[in-house]
Design a protein around this motif. Structure first.
Motif, PDB file in Angstrom:
ATOM      1  N   UNK A 105      -4.708  10.117  -5.436  1.00 36.30           N
ATOM      2  CA  UNK A 105      -3.675  10.782  -4.517  1.00 36.30           C
ATOM      3  C   UNK A 105      -3.415   9.893  -3.285  1.00 36.30           C
ATOM      4  N   UNK A 106      -2.024   9.707  -3.003  1.00 39.26           N
ATOM      5  CA  UNK A 106      -1.892   8.663  -1.706  1.00 39.26           C
ATOM      6  C   UNK A 106      -2.001   7.470  -1.675  1.00 39.26           C
ATOM      7  N   UNK A 107      -2.440   7.037  -2.889  1.00 41.20           N
ATOM      8  CA  UNK A 107      -2.657   5.397  -3.144  1.00 41.20           C
ATOM      9  C   UNK A 107      -1.906   4.915  -4.377  1.00 41.20           C
ATOM     10  N   UNK A 108      -1.975   5.524  -5.396  1.00 40.99           N
ATOM     11  CA  UNK A 108      -1.024   5.017  -6.731  1.00 40.99           C
ATOM     12  C   UNK A 108       0.381   5.463  -6.063  1.00 40.99           C
ATOM     13  N   UNK A 109       1.367   4.318  -6.206  1.00 42.91           N
ATOM     14  CA  UNK A 109       1.086   3.138  -6.879  1.00 42.91           C
ATOM     15  C   UNK A 109       0.460   2.208  -5.853  1.00 42.91           C
ATOM     16  N   UNK A 110      -0.512   1.406  -6.349  1.00 42.62           N
ATOM     17  CA  UNK A 110      -1.657   0.573  -5.500  1.00 42.62           C
ATOM     18  C   UNK A 110      -0.922  -0.654  -5.505  1.00 42.62           C
ATOM     19  N   UNK A 163      -8.791   3.041   1.593  1.00 42.86           N
ATOM     20  CA  UNK A 163      -8.690   4.017   2.745  1.00 42.86           C
ATOM     21  C   UNK A 163      -9.378   3.624   3.780  1.00 42.86           C
ATOM     22  N   UNK A 164     -10.062   2.466   3.847  1.00 40.63           N
ATOM     23  CA  UNK A 164     -10.760   2.014   4.900  1.00 40.63           C
ATOM     24  C   UNK A 164      -9.901   1.099   5.781  1.00 40.63           C
ATOM     25  N   UNK A 165      -8.991   0.380   4.876  1.00 41.62           N
ATOM     26  CA  UNK A 165      -8.102  -0.870   5.444  1.00 41.62           C
ATOM     27  C   UNK A 165      -6.778  -0.209   5.377  1.00 41.62           C
ATOM     28  N   UNK A 166      -6.645   1.365   5.403  1.00 40.90           N
ATOM     29  CA  UNK A 166      -5.331   2.054   5.384  1.00 40.90           C
ATOM     30  C   UNK A 166      -4.175   1.518   4.689  1.00 40.90           C
ATOM     31  N   UNK A 167      -4.636   1.099   3.413  1.00 41.36           N
ATOM     32  CA  UNK A 167      -3.577   0.698   2.332  1.00 41.36           C
ATOM     33  C   UNK A 167      -3.145   1.863   1.568  1.00 41.36           C
ATOM     34  N   UNK A 168      -1.989   2.271   1.729  1.00 40.88           N
ATOM     35  CA  UNK A 168      -1.455   3.608   0.983  1.00 40.88           C
ATOM     36  C   UNK A 168      -0.210   3.117   0.083  1.00 40.88           C
ATOM     37  N   UNK A 169       0.070   4.040  -0.803  1.00 36.26           N
ATOM     38  CA  UNK A 169       1.174   3.893  -1.573  1.00 36.26           C
ATOM     39  C   UNK A 169       2.848   3.760  -0.744  1.00 36.26           C
ATOM     40  N   UNK A 170       2.638   4.474   0.320  1.00 41.44           N
ATOM     41  CA  UNK A 170       3.706   4.412   1.117  1.00 41.44           C
ATOM     42  C   UNK A 170       4.542   5.936   0.821  1.00 41.44           C
ATOM     43  N   UNK A 171       3.930   6.830   0.108  1.00 40.63           N
ATOM     44  CA  UNK A 171       4.347   7.987  -0.283  1.00 40.63           C
ATOM     45  C   UNK A 171       4.206   8.927   1.229  1.00 40.63           C
ATOM     46  N   UNK A 172       5.482   9.390   1.532  1.00 41.86           N
ATOM     47  CA  UNK A 172       5.269  10.263   2.932  1.00 41.86           C
ATOM     48  C   UNK A 172       5.005  11.618   2.493  1.00 41.86           C
ATOM     49  N   UNK A 173       3.695  11.915   2.756  1.00 45.18           N
ATOM     50  CA  UNK A 173       3.258  13.181   2.481  1.00 45.18           C
ATOM     51  C   UNK A 173       2.183  13.466   3.411  1.00 45.18           C
ATOM     52  N   UNK A 174       2.048  14.838   3.839  1.00 47.38           N
ATOM     53  CA  UNK A 174       0.942  15.221   4.734  1.00 47.38           C
ATOM     54  C   UNK A 174       0.661  16.641   4.393  1.00 47.38           C
ATOM     55  N   UNK A 175      -0.656  17.175   4.689  1.00 48.14           N
ATOM     56  CA  UNK A 175      -0.836  18.475   4.627  1.00 48.14           C
ATOM     57  C   UNK A 175      -1.105  19.078   3.419  1.00 48.14           C
ATOM     58  N   UNK A 176      -1.315  18.324   2.074  1.00 46.64           N
ATOM     59  CA  UNK A 176      -1.312  19.059   1.042  1.00 46.64           C
ATOM     60  C   UNK A 176      -2.053  18.035  -0.192  1.00 46.64           C
ATOM     61  N   UNK A 177      -2.899  18.260  -0.487  1.00 47.04           N
ATOM     62  CA  UNK A 177      -3.784  17.299  -1.679  1.00 47.04           C
ATOM     63  C   UNK A 177      -3.091  17.844  -2.759  1.00 47.04           C
ATOM     64  N   UNK A 178      -2.547  19.066  -3.283  1.00 47.43           N
ATOM     65  CA  UNK A 178      -1.929  19.292  -4.408  1.00 47.43           C
ATOM     66  C   UNK A 178      -0.351  18.494  -4.622  1.00 47.43           C
ATOM     67  N   UNK A 179       0.066  18.425  -3.321  1.00 49.10           N
ATOM     68  CA  UNK A 179       1.449  17.556  -3.302  1.00 49.10           C
ATOM     69  C   UNK A 179       1.178  16.142  -3.628  1.00 49.10           C
ATOM     70  N   UNK A 180       0.174  15.747  -2.923  1.00 52.31           N
ATOM     71  CA  UNK A 180      -0.376  14.361  -3.117  1.00 52.31           C
ATOM     72  C   UNK A 180      -0.756  14.019  -4.697  1.00 52.31           C
ATOM     73  N   UNK A 181      -1.534  14.940  -5.160  1.00 48.42           N
ATOM     74  CA  UNK A 181      -1.640  14.758  -6.643  1.00 48.42           C
ATOM     75  C   UNK A 181      -0.212  14.696  -7.631  1.00 48.42           C
ATOM     76  N   UNK A 182       0.524  15.674  -7.091  1.00 50.13           N
ATOM     77  CA  UNK A 182       1.876  15.639  -7.738  1.00 50.13           C
ATOM     78  C   UNK A 182       2.927  14.558  -7.989  1.00 50.13           C
ATOM     79  N   UNK A 183       2.711  13.915  -6.615  1.00 51.74           N
ATOM     80  CA  UNK A 183       3.176  12.548  -6.250  1.00 51.74           C
ATOM     81  C   UNK A 183       2.815  11.316  -6.998  1.00 51.74           C
ATOM     82  N   UNK A 184       1.413  11.514  -7.198  1.00 55.60           N
ATOM     83  CA  UNK A 184       0.660  10.636  -8.090  1.00 55.60           C
ATOM     84  C   UNK A 184       1.203  10.778  -9.449  1.00 55.60           C
ATOM     85  N   UNK A 185       1.147  11.825  -9.861  1.00 53.33           N
ATOM     86  CA  UNK A 185       1.626  12.314 -11.305  1.00 53.33           C
ATOM     87  C   UNK A 185       2.891  11.793 -11.460  1.00 53.33           C
TER      88      UNK A 185
END
Length: 282
Positions: A105-110, A163-185
């Motif tokens: 979550x938060x990385x896909x799409x990589x 995570x160490x290199x701050x490479x993220x998917x660009x998905x704007x989300x904060x404050x919820x692991x479940x929403x991050x999982x939903x975005x990945x889905x």
């Protein structure tokens, strides 16, 4: 009308002529690979060579140390400048459990990554160990268990590096692991029909609570975000594939051509046909 990608070569998991869902292979190619898509996932690590990877209309350089995470929603091709040697891991959606999905979550799409230094050497060694272990256990009762452990190790290394290199998917989300999982889905499944009941059930929220929480975290509604992902994918196809606008509409997950044309113009300011002309002329 159904999804039609008949103009683009489809590589199926069964083409590998192996019964295992997770496959580890080392390959060496001299010729460019034309535009295609898969019905499975691939993680590819390039050991040597040079080339260009075109994915959904975006080009990146391929060099030793390049790492690509390809999803079934990706349309891509490889142009070879110098012979490419790589190790790839092929796996199905069912091989990614909920724990892995949460981890990603938060990385896909990589995005395509080029590794340097000690991480480059470690990933190269890890992929080679995966290939060796895969060959050793192939055909045994332990293969599935061992291959899942190997896949999880590779995914964990990629997540740690991102995570160490701050490479993220660009998905704007904060404050919820479940929403991050939903975005990945969403990014894994946007080309098919996804409704509110399905996505809210996936993260174990009621539809009404999910809708409110999603907009609070992401800033737009679930429907708006899903459409934006589909439209960006469609834009990539328009600039890189010789499919008709109608085929691209349905391949991108839209169920209506008029709705697709309208939404595309709202996002990009031009019609899909005009967008294609402008990208081909630039």
């Amino acid at each position: 009308m159904t999804d039609n990608l008949s103009e683009i070569h489809k590589i199926e998991h069964s083409d590998y002529r192996k019964c295992e869902s997770i496959i580890f292979e080392r390959e060496y190619i001299k010729a460019s690979f034309p535009i295609h898509w898969h019905d499975h996932y691939e993680i590819v690590y390039f050991l040597s060579g040079k080339g260009v990877h075109l994915r959904n209309g975006i080009s990146t350089r391929i060099v030793a140390g390049s790492l690509h995470f390809i999803m079934p929603t990706d349309i891509h091709s490889i142009s070879v400048e110098e012979p490419l040697e790589f190790i790839k891991i092929i796996f199905e959606e069912s091989d990614i459990g909920n724990d892995m999905l949460t981890m990603l979550s938060g990385i896909i799409p990589i995005p395509d990554i080029t590794l340097e230094g000690s991480m480059k050497e470690m990933i190269a060694n890890t992929f080679e160990l995966c290939r060796i272990h895969g060959a050793f256990y192939e055909g045994t009762e332990s293969y599935e268990r061992v291959s899942r452990c190997l896949l999880e190790t590779v995914l964990s290394d990629i997540v740690c590096y991102c995570k160490k290199n701050q490479i993220v998917s660009g998905i704007p989300v904060s404050g919820s692991e479940r929403i991050s999982a939903a975005l990945t889905y969403i990014h894994m499944n946007f080309r098919r029909k996804i409704d509110l009941d399905e996505i809210s059930g996936f993260v174990h929220f009621s539809p009404s609570y999910f809708s409110r929480h999603f907009k609070s975290c992401v800033g737009v509604t679930f429907k708006e975000y899903l459409e934006s992902v589909r439209l960006r994918f469609a834009a990539g196809l328009l600039s890189s594939a010789d499919l008709s606008v109608t085929e691209i509409c349905f391949a991108s997950g839209f169920g209506s051509l008029p709705n697709f044309n309208s939404r595309f113009k709202e996002m990009y300011g031009v019609s899909p046909t005009e967008y294609r002309l402008s990208t081909h002329l630039s």
